[in-house]
Motif scaffolding. Structure first.
Motif, short mmCIF file in Angstrom:
data_model
loop_
_atom_site.label_atom_id
_atom_site.label_comp_id
_atom_site.label_asym_id
_atom_site.label_seq_id
_atom_site.Cartn_x
_atom_site.Cartn_y
_atom_site.Cartn_z
N PRO A 84 0.83 -1.21 0.00
CA PRO A 84 0.00 0.00 0.00
C PRO A 84 0.86 1.26 0.00
O PRO A 84 1.92 1.31 0.63
N SER A 85 0.40 2.27 -0.72
CA SER A 85 1.14 3.52 -0.84
C SER A 85 0.17 4.68 -0.78
O SER A 85 -0.97 4.57 -1.25
N PRO A 86 0.58 5.84 -0.22
CA PRO A 86 -0.32 6.99 -0.18
C PRO A 86 -0.46 7.68 -1.53
O PRO A 86 -1.30 8.56 -1.68
N TYR A 87 0.36 7.30 -2.51
CA TYR A 87 0.34 7.96 -3.80
C TYR A 87 -0.26 7.07 -4.89
O TYR A 87 -0.08 5.86 -4.90
N HIS A 88 -0.98 7.70 -5.81
CA HIS A 88 -1.37 7.04 -7.04
C HIS A 88 -0.22 7.26 -8.02
O HIS A 88 0.13 8.39 -8.33
N THR A 89 0.37 6.17 -8.51
CA THR A 89 1.64 6.27 -9.24
C THR A 89 1.57 5.59 -10.59
O THR A 89 1.06 4.48 -10.72
N TYR A 90 2.12 6.28 -11.60
CA TYR A 90 2.37 5.67 -12.89
C TYR A 90 3.85 5.29 -12.95
O TYR A 90 4.71 6.08 -12.57
N LYS A 91 4.13 4.08 -13.45
CA LYS A 91 5.50 3.60 -13.54
C LYS A 91 5.90 3.48 -15.02
O LYS A 91 5.21 2.80 -15.79
N ILE A 92 6.99 4.13 -15.40
CA ILE A 92 7.47 4.13 -16.77
C ILE A 92 8.76 3.33 -16.86
O ILE A 92 9.71 3.59 -16.11
N PHE A 93 8.80 2.36 -17.77
CA PHE A 93 9.99 1.52 -17.95
C PHE A 93 10.59 1.81 -19.33
O PHE A 93 9.90 1.67 -20.35
#
Length: 210
Positions: A144-153
């Motif tokens: 769980p994380s407090p941020y909504h995150t997009y991950k770019i590879f």
């Protein structure tokens, strides 16, 4: 519903409530609106505290450290292969391994972040080759994380330098897909790393997005 599914569901609620509260505080036109949106923000912090057990003040600082309309944060990771192995760095913060990378820096493109982080964390000079994937963190088995995150590879090729640890890392190396070290799940999951090896097997594979 399983406990982890319930946690994920309420975590999503907390993030959404916080996003609405932050947008409301940005565009509020009177004190009554401001008071209501501040209450919504406090409720989101309380939900997050119930889920994590963390100190409410710490959560508030994480959850409300930005102003303006809230948008997802962006995490950029460099994907570097050599001799059928993938480059990983040993993180000091949790004593686990991850792809070199981190939060996108203001003023840098995603490709520039991948280059900069690889040099700083692994000692290698690289050039970006192609985008491999854009993932929404909530669709993957991260903690769980407090941020909504997009991950770019971003796939990168080595152009110079030599393997060496950086200020935030305590080791660096290339690893075979069948012998991966303990991964930093906050940063990357085993399923994501295995997915990246598919691009080594099939260089023409299309970029993936959630």
């Amino acid at each position: 519903m399983a406990p982890s599914e319930t946690t994920d569901k309420w975590l999503a609620f907390a993030k959404r409530v916080q996003a609405i509260a932050q947008a409301g505080l940005t565009y509020a036109v009177n004190g009554y609106d401001t008071e209501r949106y501040e209450e919504l923000s406090a409720i989101s912090v309380q939900i997050m505290q119930e889920l994590s057990g963390e100190n409410p003040e710490k959560i508030k600082n994480l959850f409300t450290n930005e102003t303006g309309y809230q948008t997802p944060k962006v995490d950029v990771r460099a994907v570097v292969f050599e001799a059928n192995k993938i480059l990983l760095v040993h993180e000091k913060i949790d004593n686990c391994w991850s792809l070199p990378g981190g939060w996108a820096d203001v003023g840098y493109s995603a490709a520039e972040v991948a280059v900069k982080e690889t040099q700083e964390e692994a000692g290698l000079e690289v050039k970006p080759v192609r985008l491999l994937a854009v993932l929404d963190k909530k669709h993957h088995p991260h903690p769980p994380s407090p941020y909504h995150t997009y991950k770019i590879f971003i796939l990168c090729e080595v152009t110079g330098g030599s393997l060496q640890q950086g200020m935030e890392t305590q080791g660096v190396g290339f690893f075979d897909r069948t012998n991966l070290p303990e991964l930093s799940l906050e940063r990357n999951t085993p399923s994501q790393v295995q997915m990246l090896f598919e691009y080594l097997d099939d260089p023409g594979k299309e970029a993936y997005f959630d």
